[in-house]
Write a protein that holds these residues in place. Structure first.
Motif, PDB file in Angstrom:
ATOM      1  N   ASP A 197      -8.560  -2.187   4.461  1.00 25.12           N
ATOM      2  CA  ASP A 197      -8.406  -0.748   4.656  1.00 25.12           C
ATOM      3  C   ASP A 197      -9.330  -0.104   3.615  1.00 25.12           C
ATOM      4  O   ASP A 197      -9.068  -0.170   2.412  1.00 25.12           O
ATOM      5  CB  ASP A 197      -6.936  -0.371   4.430  1.00 25.12           C
ATOM      6  CG  ASP A 197      -6.675   1.124   4.516  1.00 25.12           C
ATOM      7  OD1 ASP A 197      -7.638   1.919   4.499  1.00 25.12           O
ATOM      8  OD2 ASP A 197      -5.493   1.509   4.563  1.00 25.12           O
ATOM      9  N   LEU A 257     -10.756   0.432   9.140  1.00 22.72           N
ATOM     10  CA  LEU A 257      -9.829  -0.695   9.100  1.00 22.72           C
ATOM     11  C   LEU A 257     -10.491  -1.902   9.748  1.00 22.72           C
ATOM     12  O   LEU A 257     -11.196  -1.780  10.755  1.00 22.72           O
ATOM     13  CB  LEU A 257      -8.540  -0.366   9.849  1.00 22.72           C
ATOM     14  CG  LEU A 257      -7.780   0.890   9.411  1.00 22.72           C
ATOM     15  CD1 LEU A 257      -6.579   1.115  10.335  1.00 22.72           C
ATOM     16  CD2 LEU A 257      -7.316   0.774   7.970  1.00 22.72           C
ATOM     17  N   SER A 258     -10.244  -3.078   9.193  1.00 23.14           N
ATOM     18  CA  SER A 258     -10.800  -4.305   9.768  1.00 23.14           C
ATOM     19  C   SER A 258     -10.135  -4.691  11.082  1.00 23.14           C
ATOM     20  O   SER A 258     -10.655  -5.543  11.813  1.00 23.14           O
ATOM     21  CB  SER A 258     -10.619  -5.478   8.797  1.00 23.14           C
ATOM     22  OG  SER A 258     -11.381  -5.293   7.636  1.00 23.14           O
ATOM     23  N   ARG A 259      -9.009  -4.064  11.347  1.00 25.20           N
ATOM     24  CA  ARG A 259      -8.213  -4.466  12.504  1.00 25.20           C
ATOM     25  C   ARG A 259      -7.371  -3.281  12.967  1.00 25.20           C
ATOM     26  O   ARG A 259      -6.980  -2.438  12.164  1.00 25.20           O
ATOM     27  CB  ARG A 259      -7.304  -5.637  12.115  1.00 25.20           C
ATOM     28  CG  ARG A 259      -6.972  -6.601  13.221  1.00 25.20           C
ATOM     29  CD  ARG A 259      -6.359  -7.864  12.692  1.00 25.20           C
ATOM     30  NE  ARG A 259      -5.910  -8.664  13.815  1.00 25.20           N
ATOM     31  CZ  ARG A 259      -6.666  -9.494  14.504  1.00 25.20           C
ATOM     32  NH1 ARG A 259      -7.925  -9.651  14.155  1.00 25.20           N
ATOM     33  NH2 ARG A 259      -6.194 -10.162  15.531  1.00 25.20           N
ATOM     34  N   ASP A 260      -7.101  -3.213  14.263  1.00 31.70           N
ATOM     35  CA  ASP A 260      -6.264  -2.141  14.792  1.00 31.70           C
ATOM     36  C   ASP A 260      -4.809  -2.436  14.432  1.00 31.70           C
ATOM     37  O   ASP A 260      -4.234  -3.443  14.873  1.00 31.70           O
ATOM     38  CB  ASP A 260      -6.422  -2.057  16.313  1.00 31.70           C
ATOM     39  CG  ASP A 260      -5.601  -0.924  16.893  1.00 31.70           C
ATOM     40  OD1 ASP A 260      -5.957   0.231  16.661  1.00 31.70           O
ATOM     41  OD2 ASP A 260      -4.589  -1.215  17.567  1.00 31.70           O
ATOM     42  N   ILE A 261      -4.215  -1.562  13.615  1.00 36.03           N
ATOM     43  CA  ILE A 261      -2.874  -1.861  13.100  1.00 36.03           C
ATOM     44  C   ILE A 261      -1.772  -1.639  14.125  1.00 36.03           C
ATOM     45  O   ILE A 261      -0.685  -2.192  13.994  1.00 36.03           O
ATOM     46  CB  ILE A 261      -2.579  -1.042  11.826  1.00 36.03           C
ATOM     47  CG1 ILE A 261      -2.672   0.451  12.100  1.00 36.03           C
ATOM     48  CG2 ILE A 261      -3.511  -1.437  10.696  1.00 36.03           C
ATOM     49  CD1 ILE A 261      -2.278   1.319  10.922  1.00 36.03           C
ATOM     50  N   THR A 285     -18.485  -2.853   5.585  1.00 34.99           N
ATOM     51  CA  THR A 285     -17.176  -3.460   5.840  1.00 34.99           C
ATOM     52  C   THR A 285     -17.261  -4.973   5.872  1.00 34.99           C
ATOM     53  O   THR A 285     -16.437  -5.676   5.264  1.00 34.99           O
ATOM     54  CB  THR A 285     -16.605  -2.932   7.174  1.00 34.99           C
ATOM     55  OG1 THR A 285     -16.537  -1.515   7.145  1.00 34.99           O
ATOM     56  CG2 THR A 285     -15.219  -3.500   7.429  1.00 34.99           C
ATOM     57  N   SER A 301       0.855  -1.185   0.000  1.00 35.10           N
ATOM     58  CA  SER A 301       0.000   0.000   0.000  1.00 35.10           C
ATOM     59  C   SER A 301       0.890   1.234   0.000  1.00 35.10           C
ATOM     60  O   SER A 301       1.846   1.317   0.758  1.00 35.10           O
ATOM     61  CB  SER A 301      -0.897   0.019   1.229  1.00 35.10           C
ATOM     62  OG  SER A 301      -1.587   1.245   1.318  1.00 35.10           O
ATOM     63  N   ILE A 339      -4.686  -4.319   4.444  1.00 36.99           N
ATOM     64  CA  ILE A 339      -3.756  -3.694   5.384  1.00 36.99           C
ATOM     65  C   ILE A 339      -2.401  -4.370   5.189  1.00 36.99           C
ATOM     66  O   ILE A 339      -2.229  -5.548   5.525  1.00 36.99           O
ATOM     67  CB  ILE A 339      -4.236  -3.869   6.838  1.00 36.99           C
ATOM     68  CG1 ILE A 339      -5.592  -3.188   7.044  1.00 36.99           C
ATOM     69  CG2 ILE A 339      -3.215  -3.317   7.812  1.00 36.99           C
ATOM     70  CD1 ILE A 339      -6.228  -3.484   8.400  1.00 36.99           C
ATOM     71  N   VAL A 393     -11.879   6.599   6.890  1.00 35.70           N
ATOM     72  CA  VAL A 393     -11.249   5.308   6.639  1.00 35.70           C
ATOM     73  C   VAL A 393     -11.728   4.333   7.708  1.00 35.70           C
ATOM     74  O   VAL A 393     -11.843   4.691   8.886  1.00 35.70           O
ATOM     75  CB  VAL A 393      -9.712   5.420   6.696  1.00 35.70           C
ATOM     76  CG1 VAL A 393      -9.053   4.060   6.575  1.00 35.70           C
ATOM     77  CG2 VAL A 393      -9.197   6.359   5.622  1.00 35.70           C
TER      78      VAL A 393
END
Length: 809
Positions: free
Chosen positions: A211, A142-146, A198, A84, A229, A140
């Protein structure tokens, strides 16, 4: 329906999987398959085809679109499954489809941006879509906390502009984190629509690491970009399930704690990690088990309230800190109970606590300033306003008169009549200061039982002669600060005069600087300096943090640095408080307070000095405890990093069972605690938990920092931690960023830094007072949204007078 489980999605038709490629191709492939979102029709062309016949492409664009368009990059390396490059290439918005020149110029600008990285330029593509303007929100998800690879959706959005989407950043976002096991029926409005969109995209792409860039326009969710992501390669589903189990346990514990409790006034409980004793500031939001248990054992069990009780406050028979799966939270109801005069009747006390709790619920932005903005814990120049508010909230005249009388009595006693108590507590921490910890440690028989017995002894002495006196003096200091702040609030004195008062104080930090100067000028030896300060460490309760003795050459310079010429003007002048005393005394005569301005300033300085001196003393006990735990670990073949995972209770239990334990028992405890901590590190909770829903739906707002001084500085941000072992040579030109405003960071004030920014810390915290005393521009308690954003910038402007902090490069 739980959001986490894909098979429970309300998608009845067979799902045709879509592979994530580049931006344009992914959107085109998704366009006819999404039901919970809308994708504006994409037109995609290659740079090769543009070079071959640009007029044909412009003509095609004019045919396909009848309004403003957006011309976007769609490089093959930009948004595919493995990489990305968000915000790296150019996007041109609001292009007039009727203007051939503007279309051509915009396309060539995007192509030019490819020159930065792309090798096979002809294969790269351009994406054209209808411009979506006047959106309600854009952002934005996100499917998950980066940051922690935790099973939480992260929604970062702002109202209006789509700048967030096209540039990769935003100025003032709203940040929401949602546990993936939340019930979708509990959501509503745009958030529910975003989650439905999502989940559908996750199902269609067979990817739970998405993302997604979106906007809400006319009640529809517009999808602008879908990519993987790239920073997360994999996640542990079994660990996720353990996190969900822990969240459910936290919910049950919260509901249990929220019920009426014996000995506590108030019908409702609230929990926060920054009110009053502020564990986020002292040990962090995710402390290792040893740090958590040590702080809890020394202060949170009973010391916190026993010191206050001596002043005349109610002493509730409760611990202060709740353990939410390893996350430390202050029981705000218990805290508020300890800040009301003990002679108030139970009926009035219950009403008063409910009033404070409701006030905090309605003003959550004050969660780190409750002792100044929420609770009336002493009589100040603003107390009349408080009493009028009580009248509007159902308190009768007798109750109001009694509350006023008790606040006056407590305040006058604290400032004018408590000198005997002061001496008793001073004698206790000075007695603690004389303890020879090296002798105690060296004379301890090297068995696990005896070492644990010595640890328990040191901690008990620390509680009685260090923690309780500190609790007493820190509350007295807050009383003085609250009264002084009220003179500022009603404009009897201005901010410059307020800051001038603090500059006149001589506390431990000032003395440390003087002693360091004495060391540099060889008036005292290094051994003498370290005998006094060697036990301090940037993480007071963190065994892995090196103390001043172990890390002297990093924390301090070997030679006295020359003061830059431009700093001479900033050195504090001789301070004359005569005019300030006059202003304060004139106003005090109109009140029922029985002391003068001179009495008040002397009281504040003395309380602060005793607070810092007692802290210096009890931190020696903590340092000795950590040293002994390290020795214990070494004898069992366990390093200090692993000993950070032992709990104090694991060690004190060895003493109570009266039998020798093996090192294998300690290793087993550490192993179990590590497993628990792994789950703790994945859990995300808000600063303030008002109801059970807050545990899964976390809204993180930008906090208002506590700004110190009236100065403006610009400098490079430098992030320091308790593990710092190297420093940049230009630290004197930097604005220092630290997460926890721990007193062990006092060494930074010997380096003449430009400014200080902390993630956590309140209006009366250690670092707030130190920066006021030393005239160092600071923003204390920014919260993670501001702190994390600014610490990545190259240059920061800190304007304390205008109360602005922002990145400028």
């Amino acid at each position: 329906m739980e959001l986490y489980i894909l098979k429970e999605l309300l998608i009845k038709d067979p799902i045709i999987m879509v592979k994530l490629t580049n931006k344009g191709r992914t959107l085109k492939n998704l366009q006819d398959k999404v039901k919970y979102g809308y994708i504006a029709k994409p037109f995609i062309f290659s740079i090769k085809s543009w070079k071959k016949d640009s007029k044909k492409i412009i003509s095609k664009i004019e045919t396909l679109f009848d309004s403003k368009i957006i011309i976007r990059s769609s490089a093959w390396s930009e948004d595919n499954y493995n990489t990305s490059l968000a915000g790296f290439f150019t996007t041109v918005k609001n292009v007039d489809v009727k203007d051939k020149y503007k279309i051509q110029t915009a396309i060539e600008d995007v192509i030019e941006s490819y020159q930065k990285i792309e090798q096979d330029l002809d294969k790269q593509e351009i994406l054209v879509q209808k411009e979506i303007s006047n959106v309600e929100i854009s952002g934005v998800v996100l499917s998950r906390d980066i940051s922690s690879n935790s099973p939480y959706f992260v929604i970062n959005y702002e109202k209006g502009s789509t700048d967030l989407i096209t540039s990769g950043f935003t100025k003032k976002p709203t940040l929401i984190k949602i546990a993936r096991n939340i019930q979708i029926d509990n959501l509503s409005g745009n958030i529910k629509k975003i989650m439905q969109m999502t989940l559908e995209l996750e199902a269609i792409t067979n990817c739970q690491l998405l993302d997604i860039e979106f906007a809400v326009f006319e009640n529809n969710i517009y999808i602008f970009q879908v990519r993987k992501i790239s920073s997360i390669k994999r996640y542990d589903i079994k660990l996720d399930k353990k996190v969900f189990e822990a969240i459910k346990t936290i919910e049950k514990k919260f509901k249990s704690f929220s019920k009426p409790q014996h000995g506590l006034y108030g019908n409702q409980a609230i929990f926060g990690n920054m009110p009053d004793w502020n564990p986020a500031e002292i040990i962090g939001t995710t402390p290792k088990p040893l740090a958590y248990s040590l702080y809890d054992y020394i202060f949170m069990k009973s010391s916190w309230r026993n010191g206050r009780g001596e002043i005349g406050y109610y002493n509730p028979p409760h611990s202060l800190m709740a353990n939410f799966s390893g996350k430390p939270y202050i029981d705000v109801r218990a805290d508020f109970n300890s800040l009301i005069p003990k002679s108030i009747t139970s009926t009035t006390a219950n009403k008063l606590i409910n009033y404070y709790i409701n006030k905090l619920i309605n003003n959550p932005e004050f969660h780190d300033k409750v002792e100044f903005e929420i609770v009336e814990s002493c009589f100040t120049l603003l107390t009349d306003n408080f009493l009028k508010s009580l009248e509007k909230n159902g308190f009768d005249e007798n109750e109001i008169d009694f509350i006023e009388k008790e606040l006056l009595t407590l305040t006058n006693f604290s400032i004018k009549q408590s000198s005997q108590l002061d001496q008793i507590f001073k004698d206790r921490f000075e007695l603690l200061d004389k303890v020879n910890y090296d002798l105690i440690i060296n004379s301890t028989v090297k068995t696990i039982y005896n070492q644990c017995q010595t640890i328990a002894y040191i901690l008990e002495v620390c509680i009685q002669n260090g923690a309780i006196p500190f609790s007493y003096f820190v509350r007295k200091a807050f009383i003085g600060l609250d009264i002084l702040k009220s003179f500022l609030d009603i404009k009897v004195i201005n901010k410059n005069e307020y800051n001038l008062i603090f500059s006149s104080f001589k506390t431990v930090t000032s003395i440390l600087k003087d002693d360091l100067d004495a060391l540099y000028s060889k008036k005292i030896t290094k051994d003498v300096f370290l005998e006094k300060y060697g036990h301090l460490r940037p993480g007071t309760y963190d065994i892995t943090s090196l103390n001043y003795k172990e890390n002297f050459n990093i924390y301090f310079l070997e030679i006295l640095p020359e003061i830059p010429k431009e700093l001479y003007d900033k050195l504090p002048p001789e301070i004359n408080l005569k005019d300030i005393h006059g202003k304060i005394n004139n106003h005090l005569k109109k009140t029922k307070l029985e002391f003068s301005s001179e009495d008040l300033i002397e009281f504040i300085e003395n309380s602060l000095q005793m607070r810092e001196a007692s802290k210096l003393s009890f931190s020696k006990s903590i340092d000795a405890t950590l040293n002994l735990i390290e020795i214990l670990g070494n004898s069992c073949g366990i390093n200090r990093d692993d000993m950070a995972f032992i709990k104090i209770q694991n060690l004190t239990d060895f003493v109570s069972c009266f039998e020798e334990k093996s090192g294998d028992t300690i290793k087993k405890n550490i192993s179990n605690n590590k497993k628990e901590f792994l789950i703790t590190s994945k859990i995300i909770l808000p600063h303030l938990i008002v109801n059970a829903e807050d545990i899964k739906f976390i809204r993180l707002e930008e906090l208002k920092p506590n700004y110190i001084t009236n100065e403006t500085v610009i400098g490079e941000p430098i992030h320091l931690s308790s593990k710092t072992t190297t420093l940049p040579s230009n630290i004197e030109e930097c604005i220092v960023f630290i997460e926890n405003a721990d007193p062990g960071f006092d060494w930074i004030f010997t380096r003449r830094i430009k400014g200080l920014v902390t993630k956590y810390g309140g209006a009366g915290s250690h670092m707030t007072l130190r920066c006021a005393e030393l005239k160092i521009p600071a923003a204390i308690g920014c919260g993670e949204v501001i702190f994390d954003k600014l610490s990545q910038k190259k240059k920061i402007m800190l304007n304390c007078e205008a109360e602005i902090i922002k990145g400028i490069i």
